[in-house]
Motif scaffolding. Structure first.
Motif, PDB file in Angstrom:
ATOM      1  N   ILE A 166       1.133  -1.374  -0.038  1.00 54.19           N
ATOM      2  CA  ILE A 166      -0.143   0.325  -0.095  1.00 54.19           C
ATOM      3  C   ILE A 166       0.731   1.240   0.153  1.00 54.19           C
ATOM      4  CG2 ILE A 166      -1.683   1.818   1.399  1.00 54.19           C
ATOM      5  CD1 ILE A 166      -3.288  -1.606   2.225  1.00 54.19           C
ATOM      6  N   THR A 167       0.918   1.716  -1.359  1.00 52.93           N
ATOM      7  CA  THR A 167       1.476   2.573  -1.487  1.00 52.93           C
ATOM      8  C   THR A 167       0.870   4.121  -1.370  1.00 52.93           C
ATOM      9  OG1 THR A 167       1.668   3.618  -3.456  1.00 52.93           O
ATOM     10  CG2 THR A 167       3.444   2.181  -2.030  1.00 52.93           C
ATOM     11  N   ASN A 168      -0.468   4.110  -2.230  1.00 57.18           N
ATOM     12  CA  ASN A 168      -1.332   4.859  -2.079  1.00 57.18           C
ATOM     13  C   ASN A 168      -2.755   4.191  -1.713  1.00 57.18           C
ATOM     14  OD1 ASN A 168      -2.912   7.230  -2.681  1.00 57.18           O
ATOM     15  ND2 ASN A 168      -2.380   7.384  -4.558  1.00 57.18           N
ATOM     16  N   LEU A 169      -3.484   5.011  -0.152  1.00 60.58           N
ATOM     17  CA  LEU A 169      -4.582   4.076   0.507  1.00 60.58           C
ATOM     18  C   LEU A 169      -5.536   4.580  -0.314  1.00 60.58           C
ATOM     19  CD1 LEU A 169      -5.203   1.724   2.751  1.00 60.58           C
ATOM     20  CD2 LEU A 169      -5.943   4.273   3.800  1.00 60.58           C
ATOM     21  N   PRO A 170      -6.738   3.338  -0.912  1.00 58.43           N
ATOM     22  CA  PRO A 170      -7.970   4.161  -1.116  1.00 58.43           C
ATOM     23  C   PRO A 170      -8.863   4.901  -0.259  1.00 58.43           C
ATOM     24  CG  PRO A 170      -7.368   1.802  -1.723  1.00 58.43           C
ATOM     25  CD  PRO A 170      -6.729   2.507  -1.240  1.00 58.43           C
ATOM     26  N   GLU A 171      -9.323   5.833  -0.658  1.00 55.81           N
ATOM     27  CA  GLU A 171      -9.557   6.693   0.255  1.00 55.81           C
ATOM     28  C   GLU A 171     -11.290   6.351   0.898  1.00 55.81           C
ATOM     29  OE1 GLU A 171     -11.811  10.092  -1.978  1.00 55.81           O
ATOM     30  OE2 GLU A 171      -9.522  11.290  -2.496  1.00 55.81           O
ATOM     31  N   GLU A 172     -12.016   5.154   0.049  1.00 50.77           N
ATOM     32  CA  GLU A 172     -12.627   4.324   1.054  1.00 50.77           C
ATOM     33  C   GLU A 172     -12.205   3.606   2.723  1.00 50.77           C
ATOM     34  OE1 GLU A 172     -14.175   0.998  -1.116  1.00 50.77           O
ATOM     35  OE2 GLU A 172     -13.449   2.061  -3.044  1.00 50.77           O
ATOM     36  N   SER A 174      -8.989   4.489   4.457  1.00 51.67           N
ATOM     37  CA  SER A 174      -8.512   5.597   4.857  1.00 51.67           C
ATOM     38  C   SER A 174      -9.286   5.619   6.421  1.00 51.67           C
ATOM     39  CB  SER A 174      -8.566   7.034   4.255  1.00 51.67           C
ATOM     40  OG  SER A 174      -7.488   7.978   5.074  1.00 51.67           O
ATOM     41  N   GLN A 175      -8.227   5.575   7.218  1.00 56.25           N
ATOM     42  CA  GLN A 175      -8.836   6.233   8.612  1.00 56.25           C
ATOM     43  C   GLN A 175     -10.527   5.129   8.767  1.00 56.25           C
ATOM     44  OE1 GLN A 175      -6.638   7.276  10.781  1.00 56.25           O
ATOM     45  NE2 GLN A 175      -5.317   7.521   9.006  1.00 56.25           N
ATOM     46  N   VAL A 176     -10.458   3.589   7.751  1.00 55.62           N
ATOM     47  CA  VAL A 176     -11.635   3.054   8.086  1.00 55.62           C
ATOM     48  C   VAL A 176     -11.638   2.028   9.194  1.00 55.62           C
ATOM     49  CG1 VAL A 176     -13.784   2.076   7.929  1.00 55.62           C
ATOM     50  CG2 VAL A 176     -12.941   4.849   6.602  1.00 55.62           C
ATOM     51  N   ASN A 180     -15.800  -1.839   9.192  1.00 60.44           N
ATOM     52  CA  ASN A 180     -16.818  -1.311   8.241  1.00 60.44           C
ATOM     53  C   ASN A 180     -16.406  -0.621   7.316  1.00 60.44           C
ATOM     54  OD1 ASN A 180     -18.410  -0.477  10.806  1.00 60.44           O
ATOM     55  ND2 ASN A 180     -16.611   1.204  12.304  1.00 60.44           N
ATOM     56  N   SER A 181     -15.758  -1.293   6.348  1.00 64.23           N
ATOM     57  CA  SER A 181     -15.286  -0.474   5.193  1.00 64.23           C
ATOM     58  C   SER A 181     -15.907  -1.460   4.094  1.00 64.23           C
ATOM     59  CB  SER A 181     -14.022  -1.691   4.817  1.00 64.23           C
ATOM     60  OG  SER A 181     -13.508  -2.594   5.094  1.00 64.23           O
ATOM     61  N   ASN A 182     -16.765  -2.216   4.340  1.00 62.16           N
ATOM     62  CA  ASN A 182     -17.481  -3.649   3.383  1.00 62.16           C
ATOM     63  C   ASN A 182     -17.087  -3.535   2.755  1.00 62.16           C
ATOM     64  OD1 ASN A 182     -20.312  -2.415   4.590  1.00 62.16           O
ATOM     65  ND2 ASN A 182     -20.036  -0.563   3.238  1.00 62.16           N
ATOM     66  N   ILE A 183     -15.559  -4.069   2.691  1.00 60.88           N
ATOM     67  CA  ILE A 183     -14.840  -4.770   1.825  1.00 60.88           C
ATOM     68  C   ILE A 183     -14.791  -5.786   1.475  1.00 60.88           C
ATOM     69  CG2 ILE A 183     -13.089  -5.478   3.151  1.00 60.88           C
ATOM     70  CD1 ILE A 183     -10.358  -4.635   2.154  1.00 60.88           C
ATOM     71  N   LEU A 210      -5.428  -0.133   8.290  1.00 56.94           N
ATOM     72  CA  LEU A 210      -5.112  -0.026   6.891  1.00 56.94           C
ATOM     73  C   LEU A 210      -3.877   1.680   6.858  1.00 56.94           C
ATOM     74  CD1 LEU A 210      -6.748  -2.238   3.971  1.00 56.94           C
ATOM     75  CD2 LEU A 210      -4.918  -3.045   5.985  1.00 56.94           C
ATOM     76  N   GLU A 211      -3.137   1.973   7.099  1.00 60.65           N
ATOM     77  CA  GLU A 211      -2.438   2.231   6.955  1.00 60.65           C
ATOM     78  C   GLU A 211      -1.041   2.650   5.272  1.00 60.65           C
ATOM     79  OE1 GLU A 211      -0.384   2.116  10.086  1.00 60.65           O
ATOM     80  OE2 GLU A 211      -1.502   3.524  11.585  1.00 60.65           O
ATOM     81  N   ASN A 212      -0.139   3.490   5.262  1.00 57.48           N
ATOM     82  CA  ASN A 212       0.029   4.223   3.529  1.00 57.48           C
ATOM     83  C   ASN A 212       1.817   2.555   4.412  1.00 57.48           C
ATOM     84  OD1 ASN A 212      -0.594   4.542   1.526  1.00 57.48           O
ATOM     85  ND2 ASN A 212      -0.934   6.694   2.515  1.00 57.48           N
ATOM     86  N   GLY A 213       2.023   2.109   3.484  1.00 54.36           N
ATOM     87  CA  GLY A 213       3.393   1.519   4.002  1.00 54.36           C
ATOM     88  C   GLY A 213       3.319   0.081   4.424  1.00 54.36           C
TER      89      GLY A 213
END
Length: 236
Positions: A166-172, A174-176, A180-183, A210-213
């Motif tokens: 993960i280099t660019n975490l999807p907005e949906e 981020s901080q979720v 609650n992400s409905n993945i 999840l976080e970048n990195g």
């Protein structure tokens, strides 16, 4: 050029050739190919056979793969010309008196080459660290944090197990929290493992964020993994 120097040069060239084969295999894996497919295509290109017709769309459909293919084929031509030139030069300098000693030295060089190559591919510690090092360089050089590189670890009919850096975490996401992400609901994906700082694996719970990195091991269809983590314009 002495025969000893010729053997050493040829050994060094072949070792470099094998290392480049492994490096390009890792780079192609970062574009979403399985290790088996990536290695087969890289060997085909390095031996100047091009890439196989049946799977040519895998290469031509991606801009990054096309660029990698061009560089790989270029390396293949350079190595082919160099190896042929060295072999011809080597045999032209042979004399009857040094054939036996030459055979012994060549056998020693071949055994050393096999040991080094076996260590690179079969010894987990060596292979994992080598893969990690090349992957870091490849991600920075090829993607520049544009999207999240996907490395296929296994294929099971229509699903895959993949490692996503993960280099660019999807907005949906981020901080979720994952619960609650409905993945699962929206993408039918299952996150199996979260890896922090390249080597710390933590259990996945509903409260995980999840976080970048981070690196994640994920199960699902490749189409849905790309849909969630990859911007198509960055992938092509």
């Amino acid at each position: 050029m002495s025969t000893d120097f010729a053997i050493l040069a040829f050994f060094s060239l072949m070792l470099t050739y094998l290392l480049i084969c492994e490096i390009f295999t890792i780079l192609f894996r970062l574009t979403g190919l399985t290790e088996e497919t990536a290695r087969f295509q890289v060997i085909s290109m390095l031996t100047t056979c091009g890439f196989t017709t049946a799977e040519s769309e895998l290469i031509t459909s991606s801009r990054k793969r096309r660029k990698l293919a061009f560089v790989t084929i270029l390396f293949g031509y350079i190595f082919s010309v160099t190896i042929v030139s060295m072999v011809i030069n080597f045999f032209m300098r042979l004399t009857d008196g040094n054939v036996f000693h030459l055979i012994v030295k060549v056998l020693i060089a071949i055994i050393a080459l096999i040991i080094i190559w076996y260590s690179l591919l079969k010894v987990n510690f060596v292979k994992n660290n080598f893969d990690r090092f090349i992957s870091k360089i490849g991600i920075k050089a090829m993607f520049k944090n544009q999207h999240n590189p996907i490395m296929i670890l296994g294929v099971f009919k229509t699903e895959v197990i993949a490692e996503v850096t993960i280099t660019n975490l999807p907005e949906e996401l981020s901080q979720v929290q994952l619960k609650n992400s409905n993945i699962r609901l929206n993408y039918t994906l299952q996150i199996l493992t979260i890896i922090k700082n390249d080597d710390i694996s933590i259990g996945v719970t509903g409260e995980s964020i999840l976080e970048n990195g981070d690196k994640i091991i994920i199960f699902g269809t490749l189409k849905n993994i790309k849909k969630l983590f990859v911007k198509e314009k960055d992938f092509l």
